[in-house]
Write a protein that holds these residues in place. Structure first.
Motif, short mmCIF file in Angstrom:
data_model
loop_
_atom_site.label_atom_id
_atom_site.label_comp_id
_atom_site.label_asym_id
_atom_site.label_seq_id
_atom_site.Cartn_x
_atom_site.Cartn_y
_atom_site.Cartn_z
N ILE A 225 52.21 49.85 41.73
CA ILE A 225 50.91 49.20 41.94
C ILE A 225 50.85 48.72 43.38
O ILE A 225 51.64 47.85 43.81
CB ILE A 225 50.72 48.04 40.95
CG1 ILE A 225 50.73 48.59 39.52
CG2 ILE A 225 49.43 47.29 41.24
CD1 ILE A 225 50.77 47.52 38.44
N ALA A 226 49.92 49.30 44.17
CA ALA A 226 49.88 49.02 45.61
C ALA A 226 48.85 47.96 45.97
O ALA A 226 48.98 47.31 47.00
CB ALA A 226 49.56 50.31 46.37
N ALA A 227 47.80 47.80 45.16
CA ALA A 227 46.76 46.82 45.50
C ALA A 227 46.04 46.37 44.24
O ALA A 227 45.89 47.15 43.29
CB ALA A 227 45.76 47.43 46.48
N ILE A 228 45.61 45.13 44.24
CA ILE A 228 44.77 44.60 43.17
C ILE A 228 43.33 44.58 43.69
O ILE A 228 42.99 43.81 44.59
CB ILE A 228 45.21 43.18 42.75
CG1 ILE A 228 46.69 43.19 42.33
CG2 ILE A 228 44.32 42.68 41.62
CD1 ILE A 228 47.00 44.12 41.18
N ASP A 229 42.51 45.48 43.18
CA ASP A 229 41.14 45.60 43.67
C ASP A 229 40.21 44.56 43.07
O ASP A 229 39.23 44.16 43.71
CB ASP A 229 40.59 47.00 43.33
CG ASP A 229 41.50 48.11 43.83
OD1 ASP A 229 42.01 47.99 44.96
OD2 ASP A 229 41.71 49.09 43.09
N PHE A 230 40.51 44.13 41.84
CA PHE A 230 39.67 43.14 41.18
C PHE A 230 40.49 42.43 40.13
O PHE A 230 41.30 43.06 39.43
CB PHE A 230 38.46 43.82 40.51
CG PHE A 230 37.55 42.87 39.78
CD1 PHE A 230 36.48 42.30 40.42
CD2 PHE A 230 37.78 42.55 38.43
CE1 PHE A 230 35.63 41.41 39.74
CE2 PHE A 230 36.95 41.67 37.76
CZ PHE A 230 35.88 41.10 38.42
N ALA A 231 40.30 41.13 40.02
CA ALA A 231 40.94 40.36 38.96
C ALA A 231 40.08 39.14 38.67
O ALA A 231 39.70 38.41 39.60
CB ALA A 231 42.35 39.94 39.33
N SER A 232 39.76 38.93 37.41
CA SER A 232 38.95 37.77 37.04
C SER A 232 39.27 37.37 35.62
O SER A 232 39.30 38.22 34.72
CB SER A 232 37.45 38.10 37.18
OG SER A 232 36.67 37.00 36.78
N PHE A 233 39.50 36.07 35.43
CA PHE A 233 39.70 35.50 34.09
C PHE A 233 38.58 34.51 33.86
O PHE A 233 38.47 33.50 34.55
CB PHE A 233 41.05 34.81 33.98
CG PHE A 233 41.29 34.15 32.65
CD1 PHE A 233 41.33 34.91 31.49
CD2 PHE A 233 41.44 32.77 32.54
CE1 PHE A 233 41.53 34.31 30.25
CE2 PHE A 233 41.65 32.17 31.31
CZ PHE A 233 41.69 32.94 30.15
N GLY A 234 37.69 34.85 32.92
CA GLY A 234 36.51 34.03 32.65
C GLY A 234 35.51 34.87 31.90
O GLY A 234 35.74 35.25 30.76
N LEU B 266 52.21 43.51 41.87
CA LEU B 266 52.37 44.30 43.09
C LEU B 266 53.78 44.84 43.24
O LEU B 266 54.77 44.12 43.03
CB LEU B 266 51.98 43.48 44.31
CG LEU B 266 50.49 43.25 44.54
CD1 LEU B 266 50.27 42.41 45.80
CD2 LEU B 266 49.73 44.57 44.66
N GLY B 267 53.88 46.13 43.58
CA GLY B 267 55.18 46.75 43.81
C GLY B 267 55.88 47.23 42.56
O GLY B 267 56.96 47.81 42.64
N ALA C 164 43.37 47.96 39.56
CA ALA C 164 44.39 48.10 40.60
C ALA C 164 44.47 49.53 41.07
O ALA C 164 43.98 50.46 40.42
CB ALA C 164 45.75 47.64 40.07
N THR C 165 45.11 49.75 42.22
CA THR C 165 45.32 51.07 42.80
C THR C 165 46.82 51.37 42.85
O THR C 165 47.61 50.51 43.27
CB THR C 165 44.73 51.17 44.22
OG1 THR C 165 43.33 50.94 44.16
CG2 THR C 165 44.99 52.54 44.83
N CYS C 166 47.18 52.58 42.41
CA CYS C 166 48.59 52.98 42.47
C CYS C 166 48.92 53.58 43.83
O CYS C 166 48.06 54.12 44.53
CB CYS C 166 48.88 54.01 41.37
SG CYS C 166 48.78 53.29 39.71
N SER C 167 50.19 53.55 44.21
CA SER C 167 50.62 54.04 45.52
C SER C 167 50.57 55.56 45.55
O SER C 167 50.58 56.23 44.51
CB SER C 167 52.04 53.58 45.81
OG SER C 167 52.94 54.11 44.84
#
Length: 400
Positions: A325-334, A362-363, A395-398
């Motif tokens: 996992i290279a990046a978290i593009d969006f995350a929301s709890f609500g 990440l990683g 998320a985006t994979c490497s």
């Protein structure tokens, strides 16, 4: 899923093709039939499912010297190509009729005396469910087949000769043969064989061949079929929209891919491929296509998403192959809105969602997150305490 072009060493950007036409010489002369009956037979039982293709061939003596007639064929489908005196007068496939039956009707020109009528019937897959599915017919069973002019002639009980399959398959064109032509490649030409060599894509990721530009036919890799293709069959443009499965089920719910080919990428098992030497791709094009756009790609996980209610566990995975996992593009709890690829923040969310997911995921090749206040913190909002909290992550994979 994300596609990557073939990165094999020395693989040219475009494949180099050779070609040859399917030989209809015998079939268009009503020759080569292995069986003759004074009736129109059902296709699957006649061919013993050895091929998608069955020739129905007969002759008609034009004693009245009619020149212009209408050929009418009642068929149970799925596809029909009609030839009169060696000339293709038309092709047709069944519409949305669940029984696949249709009436083919095209004008034809007759010559004085003996005329040759050759009908190539094709299936595109067999019924495999439902009541008495094994009895579902295909082909021009019982017809009728008629010629309509100043008089109407019923050819149904004429002597019909039957031939199973294609000459190209009998000659072994799927793997090797002589007489392949090079130079300028014909396009939009029905009943054409195309062949090219390619190198196996590097790595161990799944391999697909992009068939965009082709019409309808079958593909073979190193002599082994990878299936029928029909990218020219386009899904209806209307019907896609918001997805809601509530209520009674219907096949019009939650449609995707509107206005796109029914299928474009076809899986090539790596066990079909050989490394270190050329592999052979052979296409039989039935409807007419352009192979210049065909290319091999590998498939990797690109974007990964999850959306779960409070109290459930969300798991993200790049599905192996060493990708993390290279990046978290969006995350929301609500109360996040939308779906994968189009998530949006709602009115209510925890401020620590993004940092919490990044720290945990990440990683890593995969991670699991429990949707709850203990992990993400209290939701800071004016939504009150009675709304249903959810966790949404993209998320985006490497390596994409």
């Amino acid at each position: 899923m994300a596609k990557k072009r073939n990165q094999a060493e020395d693989q040219p950007a475009k494949l180099k093709w050779s070609w040859q036409s399917e030989s209809f010489e015998e079939s268009l002369k009503a020759l080569g039939g292995k069986q003759t009956e004074k009736r129109l037979l059902e296709q699957i039982r006649t061919s013993l499912d050895a091929s998608d293709y069955l020739w129905y061939m007969t002759t008609f003596d034009n004693c009245e010297n009619q020149t212009k007639v209408m050929l009418r064929v009642n068929t149970t489908g799925h596809v029909l190509h009609a030839f009169v005196n060696g000339k293709l007068i038309g092709s047709q496939y069944s519409s949305a009729d669940p029984n696949f039956s249709f009436v083919f009707e095209r004008p034809a020109e007759l010559q004085g005396g003996r005329n040759l009528i050759s009908l190539l019937s094709a299936t595109v897959g067999l019924t495999n469910y439902g009541y008495q599915y094994e009895l579902a017919p295909a082909g021009i069973v019982d017809g009728p087949v008629t010629l309509i002019g100043t008089k109407t002639y019923d050819l149904t009980k004429m002597p019909w000769s039957y031939k199973v399959g294609l000459d190209g398959l009998d000659k072994g064109l799927v793997l090797h043969s002589e007489n392949w032509k090079s130079g300028k490649i014909p396009t939009k030409k029905p009943f054409t064989w195309y062949q090219t060599n390619f190198k196996a894509p590097l790595g161990s990721e799944p391999v697909v061949v992009d068939m965009l530009g082709m019409g309808k036919g079958e593909a073979f890799v190193n002599g082994r079929s990878i299936g029928r293709y029909w990218p020219s069959f386009i899904a209806r443009k209307d019907g896609c929209g918001e997805c809601d499965y509530r209520g009674h089920f219907s096949n019009g719910k939650c449609l995707t891919g509107c206005g796109e080919p029914s299928q474009r990428w076809y899986h090539v098992p790596r066990s079909f491929l050989t490394s270190g030497k050329p592999n052979v791709l052979t296409l039989f094009e039935e409807a007419g296509g352009d192979p210049s756009q065909v290319n091999f790609q590998t498939v990797v996980v690109g974007k990964i998403c999850g959306n779960v209610p409070q109290g459930k566990t969300l798991t993200l995975s790049c599905q192996g192959y060493g990708r993390t996992i290279a990046a978290i593009d969006f995350a929301s709890f609500g109360d996040p809105q939308g779906s994968c690829g189009s998530f949006e923040k709602g009115k209510c969310e925890s401020k620590g969602a993004v940092s919490a997911v990044e720290k945990e995921c990440l990683g890593k090749e995969s991670c699991s997150l429990e949707a709850g206040d203990e992990f993400f913190g209290v939701v800071d909002s004016d939504c009150g305490s009675d709304f249903s909290k959810r966790l949404a992550v993209q998320a985006t994979c490497s390596g994409v």
